[in-house]
Design an enzyme around this catalytic site. Structure first.
Site, PDB file in Angstrom:
ATOM      1  CE  LYS A 193      93.524 131.740   9.496  1.00  0.00           C
ATOM      2  NZ  LYS A 193      92.292 132.330   8.888  1.00  0.00           N
ATOM      3  NE  ARG A 223      89.738 125.521   8.467  1.00  0.00           N
ATOM      4  CZ  ARG A 223      90.981 125.059   7.874  1.00  0.00           C
ATOM      5  NH1 ARG A 223      91.189 123.729   7.547  1.00  0.00           N
ATOM      6  NH2 ARG A 223      91.968 126.041   7.574  1.00  0.00           N
ATOM      7  CE  LYS A 235      90.122 127.609   4.606  1.00  0.00           C
ATOM      8  NZ  LYS A 235      89.567 128.692   5.549  1.00  0.00           N
ATOM      9  CE  LYS A 290      92.889 131.222  13.618  1.00  0.00           C
ATOM     10  NZ  LYS A 290      91.688 131.415  12.828  1.00  0.00           N
ATOM     11  CE1 TYR A 347      87.013 130.626  19.919  1.00  0.00           C
ATOM     12  CE2 TYR A 347      89.114 129.643  19.946  1.00  0.00           C
ATOM     13  CZ  TYR A 347      87.983 130.030  19.132  1.00  0.00           C
ATOM     14  OH  TYR A 347      87.972 129.961  17.763  1.00  0.00           O
TER      15      TYR A 347
END
Length: 334
Positions: free
Chosen positions: A196, A206, A226, A257, A322
């Site tokens: 990731k 987000r 992050k 990802k 999605y």
């Protein structure tokens, strides 16, 4: 010059092209990400045209629609009310929380659908990070893993089929595997977010969960990104290290990802591991296609199906997308 070999011979008709096609996409390849919230109304997500935050009542209908189209797995992401967020994200292991209730509801209404969950603290955290942030502004690894194990157990008890640690803490796969086994959930699988990356493609996601890093607590510094736990987009070999660790620790499926900008990583992991590989066609990738399609600049159906095919060609077995229901409808119409 007289040609003896003409590759176009096998491209001449639809039947011939189908006979020699190397890869294909099926609705059963998809894992459909769904956002849920406690509200009474379905909420459209501005940055993700066509995507919504579903209520506990309406998500049942959407999951049923996906099942009828051939999709066999959904993954649930919660939009948590602000008053439930804390610095250590304790709401993540509330047995009566949003995700456990959603799992139980879906397993009652549609027991055959596989349910994947997300294991991380960011939706539940005041700070918006995947882990606990110390008073010095450091995301704590081992303390976070302890919380994640509690979260995974609660999700498994509710009926989850696959636990998806997305936090990128070191050692969390092994700790979660051990915790699940000790509680009698040895048949619950782990689909780890293995590679990731700290990516700019997560922006719309987000927004959907209100889970970006943020400095609400002025008593401590909050990392603005992050980068200390998600992977550097410049690194490829590191993904192999992460995959080897996750496999050793008991992961059942490995995930990359984002997907589209990291097809090379999917390919590398496919060469290194015999485990199933999942690609996450993330929110930013989805939104770019949707935005261009709404402007009339691209043909949405063709671009979506070509994009999904690229994940399979790179070596992915599964695709979190999605586009799942739209793509399933298009594939069914072929």
């Amino acid at each position: 010059m007289e040609l003896t070999y003409r590759p176009r011979r096998l491209r001449r008709t639809t039947a011939l092209r189908s006979m020699v096609q190397e890869h294909s996409v099926h609705a059963s390849d998809f894992i459909y990400p769904l956002f849920i919230h406690e509200g009474a109304e379905v909420q459209p997500i501005g940055a993700m045209p066509g995507a919504n935050r579903w209520t506990l009542d309406t998500v049942v209908g959407e999951v049923t629609r996906a099942w009828n189209l051939g999709v066999r797995c959904v993954v649930l992401f919660p939009k948590i009310d602000e008053e439930l967020k804390t610095e250590e994200g304790e709401e993540c292991f509330n047995e009566k929380g949003l995700i456990p209730r959603a799992i139980r509801r879906l397993k009652t209404e549609l027991p055959e659908m596989a349910i994947m969950t997300d294991v991380a603290l960011d939706p539940y955290s005041l700070d918006g990070h995947d882990g606990i942030v110390s008073s010095e502004g450091v995301v704590l690894n081992d303390e976070t893993v302890s919380q994640l194990c509690k979260q995974a157990i609660v999700q498994a008890a509710a009926g989850a089929d696959l636990i998806g640690p997305s936090d990128m803490m070191d050692g969390r796969v092994g700790a979660i595997r051990e915790a699940l086994d000790e509680e009698g959930y040895e048949n619950v699988g782990i689909i780890s977010y293995t590679a990731k990356y700290s990516s700019a493609y997560y922006g719309p996601f987000r927004e959907a969960l209100d889970s970006a890093p943020r400095a609400i607590n002025n008593s401590k510094p909050i990392p603005k990104d992050k980068n200390t736990y998600q992977m550097n987009p410049a690194n490829a070999r590191e993904a192999i290290t992460e995959a080897q660790l996750d496999e050793q620790e008991g992961s059942d499926i490995l995930m990359v990802k984002p997907g589209l900008a990291y097809l090379d990583i999917i390919y590398r992991l496919r060469q290194e591991s015999e485990l199933p590989i999942a690609a996450y066609n993330v929110s930013g990738e989805y939104s770019m296609i949707k935005a261009a399609a709404l402007q009339g600049w691209i043909d949405e159906k063709s671009v979506v199906l070509e994009t999904l095919l690229s994940f399979k060609r790179a070596g992915a077995d599964l695709i979190l997308t999605y586009h799942a229901c739209d793509a399933a409808e298009w594939l069914n119409d072929k």
